[in-house]
Scaffold this motif. Structure first.
Motif, PDB file in Angstrom:
ATOM      1  N   PRO A   1      23.965  19.398 -10.153  1.00 20.88           N
ATOM      2  CA  PRO A   1      24.201  18.830 -11.491  1.00 20.88           C
ATOM      3  C   PRO A   1      22.898  18.687 -12.266  1.00 20.88           C
ATOM      4  CG  PRO A   1      25.447  17.624  -9.827  1.00 20.88           C
ATOM      5  CD  PRO A   1      24.554  18.563  -9.079  1.00 20.88           C
ATOM      6  N   LEU A   2      22.971  18.866 -13.574  1.00 19.90           N
ATOM      7  CA  LEU A   2      21.798  18.826 -14.440  1.00 19.90           C
ATOM      8  C   LEU A   2      21.265  17.402 -14.558  1.00 19.90           C
ATOM      9  CD1 LEU A   2      20.339  21.002 -16.232  1.00 19.90           C
ATOM     10  CD2 LEU A   2      21.618  20.049 -18.145  1.00 19.90           C
ATOM     11  N   LEU A   3      19.937  17.255 -14.403  1.00 17.92           N
ATOM     12  CA  LEU A   3      19.279  15.965 -14.596  1.00 17.92           C
ATOM     13  C   LEU A   3      18.391  16.026 -15.837  1.00 17.92           C
ATOM     14  CD1 LEU A   3      18.144  14.630 -11.098  1.00 17.92           C
ATOM     15  CD2 LEU A   3      20.159  14.032 -12.417  1.00 17.92           C
ATOM     16  N   LEU A   4      18.312  14.909 -16.571  1.00 15.84           N
ATOM     17  CA  LEU A   4      17.469  14.806 -17.752  1.00 15.84           C
ATOM     18  C   LEU A   4      16.403  13.749 -17.501  1.00 15.84           C
ATOM     19  CD1 LEU A   4      20.176  14.847 -20.587  1.00 15.84           C
ATOM     20  CD2 LEU A   4      18.735  16.737 -19.841  1.00 15.84           C
ATOM     21  N   VAL A   5      15.137  14.103 -17.779  1.00 20.77           N
ATOM     22  CA  VAL A   5      14.038  13.153 -17.563  1.00 20.77           C
ATOM     23  C   VAL A   5      12.920  13.471 -18.545  1.00 20.77           C
ATOM     24  CG1 VAL A   5      12.894  14.551 -15.803  1.00 20.77           C
ATOM     25  CG2 VAL A   5      12.597  12.066 -15.789  1.00 20.77           C
ATOM     26  N   ARG A   6      12.168  12.431 -18.931  1.00 24.71           N
ATOM     27  CA  ARG A   6      11.040  12.591 -19.840  1.00 24.71           C
ATOM     28  C   ARG A   6       9.751  12.279 -19.083  1.00 24.71           C
ATOM     29  NH1 ARG A   6      11.511  12.242 -25.329  1.00 24.71           N
ATOM     30  NH2 ARG A   6      13.494  11.135 -25.087  1.00 24.71           N
ATOM     31  N   PRO A   7       8.689  13.091 -19.244  1.00 26.73           N
ATOM     32  CA  PRO A   7       7.421  12.786 -18.577  1.00 26.73           C
ATOM     33  C   PRO A   7       6.854  11.440 -19.036  1.00 26.73           C
ATOM     34  CG  PRO A   7       7.433  15.040 -19.433  1.00 26.73           C
ATOM     35  CD  PRO A   7       8.638  14.355 -19.991  1.00 26.73           C
ATOM     36  N   TRP A   8       5.870  10.957 -18.271  1.00 27.62           N
ATOM     37  CA  TRP A   8       5.237   9.682 -18.576  1.00 27.62           C
ATOM     38  C   TRP A   8       4.583   9.733 -19.957  1.00 27.62           C
ATOM     39  CZ3 TRP A   8       0.083   8.553 -19.533  1.00 27.62           C
ATOM     40  CH2 TRP A   8      -0.254   7.191 -19.548  1.00 27.62           C
ATOM     41  N   GLU A   9       4.700   8.630 -20.694  1.00 28.18           N
ATOM     42  CA  GLU A   9       4.090   8.514 -22.014  1.00 28.18           C
ATOM     43  C   GLU A   9       3.214   7.272 -22.055  1.00 28.18           C
ATOM     44  OE1 GLU A   9       6.936  10.264 -25.334  1.00 28.18           O
ATOM     45  OE2 GLU A   9       8.009   8.816 -24.088  1.00 28.18           O
ATOM     46  N   VAL A  10       2.171   7.301 -22.865  1.00 27.62           N
ATOM     47  CA  VAL A  10       1.239   6.182 -22.955  1.00 27.62           C
ATOM     48  C   VAL A  10       1.938   4.944 -23.465  1.00 27.62           C
ATOM     49  CG1 VAL A  10      -0.871   5.342 -24.036  1.00 27.62           C
ATOM     50  CG2 VAL A  10      -0.711   7.736 -23.310  1.00 27.62           C
ATOM     51  N   SER A  11       2.719   5.086 -24.524  1.00 30.07           N
ATOM     52  CA  SER A  11       3.445   3.959 -25.108  1.00 30.07           C
ATOM     53  C   SER A  11       4.900   4.073 -24.717  1.00 30.07           C
ATOM     54  CB  SER A  11       3.294   3.969 -26.635  1.00 30.07           C
ATOM     55  OG  SER A  11       4.062   2.939 -27.206  1.00 30.07           O
ATOM     56  N   SER A  12       5.323   3.182 -23.859  1.00 26.69           N
ATOM     57  CA  SER A  12       6.721   3.210 -23.406  1.00 26.69           C
ATOM     58  C   SER A  12       7.528   2.047 -23.953  1.00 26.69           C
ATOM     59  CB  SER A  12       6.774   3.173 -21.874  1.00 26.69           C
ATOM     60  OG  SER A  12       6.114   2.020 -21.403  1.00 26.69           O
ATOM     61  N   THR A  13       6.884   1.178 -24.788  1.00 23.25           N
ATOM     62  CA  THR A  13       7.617   0.019 -25.320  1.00 23.25           C
ATOM     63  C   THR A  13       8.534   0.414 -26.455  1.00 23.25           C
ATOM     64  OG1 THR A  13       5.714  -0.451 -26.745  1.00 23.25           O
ATOM     65  CG2 THR A  13       5.828  -1.596 -24.625  1.00 23.25           C
ATOM     66  N   ALA A  14       8.005   1.177 -27.417  1.00 22.74           N
ATOM     67  CA  ALA A  14       8.824   1.614 -28.549  1.00 22.74           C
ATOM     68  C   ALA A  14       9.135   3.093 -28.368  1.00 22.74           C
ATOM     69  CB  ALA A  14       8.076   1.375 -29.863  1.00 22.74           C
ATOM     70  N   GLU A  15      10.286   3.379 -27.822  1.00 21.03           N
ATOM     71  CA  GLU A  15      10.659   4.760 -27.532  1.00 21.03           C
ATOM     72  C   GLU A  15      11.283   5.383 -28.767  1.00 21.03           C
ATOM     73  OE1 GLU A  15      13.534   6.890 -24.352  1.00 21.03           O
ATOM     74  OE2 GLU A  15      12.153   5.365 -23.587  1.00 21.03           O
ATOM     75  N   PRO A  16      10.767   6.518 -29.256  1.00 24.48           N
ATOM     76  CA  PRO A  16      11.319   7.135 -30.469  1.00 24.48           C
ATOM     77  C   PRO A  16      12.729   7.649 -30.214  1.00 24.48           C
ATOM     78  CG  PRO A  16       9.770   8.622 -29.398  1.00 24.48           C
ATOM     79  CD  PRO A  16       9.687   7.317 -28.664  1.00 24.48           C
ATOM     80  N   PRO A  17      13.517   7.796 -31.294  1.00 23.53           N
ATOM     81  CA  PRO A  17      14.879   8.327 -31.121  1.00 23.53           C
ATOM     82  C   PRO A  17      14.838   9.740 -30.570  1.00 23.53           C
ATOM     83  CG  PRO A  17      14.265   8.278 -33.455  1.00 23.53           C
ATOM     84  CD  PRO A  17      13.212   7.514 -32.705  1.00 23.53           C
ATOM     85  N   GLU A  18      15.811  10.017 -29.732  1.00 24.63           N
ATOM     86  CA  GLU A  18      15.874  11.319 -29.060  1.00 24.63           C
ATOM     87  C   GLU A  18      16.228  12.409 -30.051  1.00 24.63           C
ATOM     88  OE1 GLU A  18      18.873  13.204 -25.881  1.00 24.63           O
ATOM     89  OE2 GLU A  18      17.882  11.361 -25.249  1.00 24.63           O
ATOM     90  N   GLU A  19      15.483  13.513 -30.018  1.00 26.16           N
ATOM     91  CA  GLU A  19      15.727  14.630 -30.904  1.00 26.16           C
ATOM     92  C   GLU A  19      15.873  15.894 -30.085  1.00 26.16           C
ATOM     93  OE1 GLU A  19      12.752  14.970 -33.871  1.00 26.16           O
ATOM     94  OE2 GLU A  19      12.803  12.864 -34.460  1.00 26.16           O
ATOM     95  N   THR A  20      16.551  16.860 -30.663  1.00 30.99           N
ATOM     96  CA  THR A  20      16.688  18.172 -30.042  1.00 30.99           C
ATOM     97  C   THR A  20      15.782  19.142 -30.764  1.00 30.99           C
ATOM     98  OG1 THR A  20      18.966  17.731 -29.412  1.00 30.99           O
ATOM     99  CG2 THR A  20      18.278  20.036 -29.474  1.00 30.99           C
ATOM    100  N   TYR A  21      14.877  19.774 -30.030  1.00 30.32           N
ATOM    101  CA  TYR A  21      13.894  20.666 -30.626  1.00 30.32           C
ATOM    102  C   TYR A  21      14.284  22.104 -30.357  1.00 30.32           C
ATOM    103  CZ  TYR A  21      10.940  16.548 -31.128  1.00 30.32           C
ATOM    104  OH  TYR A  21      10.452  15.330 -31.461  1.00 30.32           O
ATOM    105  N   SER A  22      13.912  22.954 -31.260  1.00 28.04           N
ATOM    106  CA  SER A  22      14.145  24.390 -31.099  1.00 28.04           C
ATOM    107  C   SER A  22      12.812  25.059 -30.829  1.00 28.04           C
ATOM    108  CB  SER A  22      14.790  24.956 -32.363  1.00 28.04           C
ATOM    109  OG  SER A  22      14.938  26.347 -32.245  1.00 28.04           O
ATOM    110  N   PHE A  23      12.759  25.830 -29.746  1.00 29.26           N
ATOM    111  CA  PHE A  23      11.519  26.476 -29.336  1.00 29.26           C
ATOM    112  C   PHE A  23      11.665  27.973 -29.528  1.00 29.26           C
ATOM    113  CE2 PHE A  23      11.785  22.500 -27.180  1.00 29.26           C
ATOM    114  CZ  PHE A  23      10.486  22.013 -27.183  1.00 29.26           C
TER     115      PHE A  23
END
Length: 392
Positions: A295-317
């Motif tokens: 099954p597919l897992l979703l995870v975000r790498p570590w970020e310096v500021s983890s208190t205010a998490e920006p809204p999730e966006e879908t990017y096109s590469f």
């Protein structure tokens, strides 16, 4: 003088005895029976085994309406082109309405060939499943066996789930044959299915997949997993694992192959949500099948500021080429300081290219000028030679 055999008392006794015998015969025939018939064909139902012939009436499920039918002179019921609606409980009755005989009629078809597929989740277990090509509408029984070149083993049935299992088979005998027979009241049919234990070896997906960010490393992810429960934890049967990952919204996957039970991804895209999956295959034989993806897992790498998490966006590469496939070893050779010096290295390379281009241009200009000078000198010498050769 009338004889004793013709006396009214004697005749009455004889009549009572015959009536009792007839009732005894009728009571015996009241026991219900089951009869099977071929759908869309003519079906005959007899009114029991009684030798007493009398007018009878047939009923279906205690009603008066019957499908298309005929009743013969001996009380037999003939159903014409019986379909599914003709199935039910039939009873024949005498002129007084007493039940002479009852029978349960089941209609259907004889078995046909079965669609069989087999999975080999490890080196000691085979599971074969089936579906019917012909819907018989009748209860059926199954028998199954698994034959190799020199041995014959039972395939343990689970009829409710329509599969059977073979354990501890002769794996090194590559080709085996499953013999599966379906039987119902109208006939039986045997299906033979060939099984190649090497080509069809397909482990279950790895289990307990976990993907975690690494603190202090915004481009790294730690991935770990367990062997599937159905695969033996034995050094003789190692698995190779295929991990794929990509930023959410990207068209292309990056890949890692390893025989370990964990790996570190070092080229994750900082600040973006990533999709991660894993599958497995027998490491020693490349002819076997890969497992299904986990099954597919979703995870975000570590970020310096983890208190205010920006809204999730879908990017096109808009990448035009696939990322390079790598192995687990290549990921461990990249250091954080190398990533920090990447911009400086690129700048030095560009400066070197510019300087080299200028130097080559100057060399080319000098060469062209020298060539032109040599050409003019040659023409002057030729003119002088011609002038000396002219007579005065």
């Amino acid at each position: 003088m009338p004889g004793p055999l013709s006396s009214p008392v004697f005749l009455t006794v004889i009549w009572l005895l015959s009536l009792c015998l007839g009732r005894a015969q009728i009571q015996t025939d009241e026991v219900s029976a089951v009869q099977y018939g071929h759908m869309q064909s003519n079906v005959t139902l007899a009114c029991g085994k009684s030798q007493v012939r009398m007018p009878v009436t047939w009923r279906l499920d205690h009603g008066a309406m019957l499908p298309w039918h005929q009743v013969t002179s001996d009380g037999t019921l003939l159903l014409l082109h019986a379909d599914h609606s003709a199935q039910g409980n039939y009873s024949c009755h005498d002129s007084r309405g007493l039940v002479l005989h009852s029978v349960r009629l089941w209609l259907g078809y004889p078995p046909g060939k079965l669609n069989v597929s087999c999975r080999v989740p490890n080196h000691t277990h085979v599971r074969c499943s089936w579906t019917e090509q012909v819907r018989t509408f009748l209860p059926a029984e199954y028998t199954a066996s698994f034959r190799g070149r020199n041995d014959l083993q039972p395939c343990v049935l689970n009829v409710a789930r329509k599969h059977c299992d073979v354990n501890d088979h002769s794996f090194w005998q590559t080709m085996h044959t499953l013999n599966l027979t379906e039987t119902n009241a109208l006939g039986s049919e045997t299906t033979l299915h060939r099984v190649n234990l090497i080509i069809q070896l397909q482990p279950n997906p790895p289990e307990s997949l976990v993907v975690e960010p690494l603190e202090g490393h915004p481009k790294r992810l730690f991935v770990s997993w367990d062997y599937p429960v159905s695969w033996p934890l034995d050094d003789a049967f190692p698995l190779i694992f295929h991990i794929r990952y990509r930023p959410q919204g990207s068209m292309y996957w990056s890949e890692v192959f390893t025989s370990e039970s964990h790996v570190i991804i070092t080229d994750a895209l900082a600040g973006h949500l990533h999709q991660v999956q894993i599958r497995a295959r027998d490491e020693l034989n490349s002819d076997t099948k890969w497992s299904e993806w986990s099954p597919l897992l979703l995870v975000r790498p570590w970020e310096v500021s983890s208190t205010a998490e920006p809204p999730e966006e879908t990017y096109s590469f808009p990448f035009s080429t696939k990322p390079e496939t790598s192995s687990a070893k290549s990921h461990h050779s990249v250091h954080p300081e190398d990533e920090g010096n990447l911009g400086l290295v690129i700048l030095l390379v560009m400066l070197t290219v510019v300087i080299l281009t200028i130097v080559l241009s100057l060399i080319f200009v000098v060469w062209v000028r020298q060539r032109r000078h040599d050409h003019v000198t040659k023409q002057e010498l030729t003119s002088m030679v011609k002038m000396k050769s002219v007579p005065i």
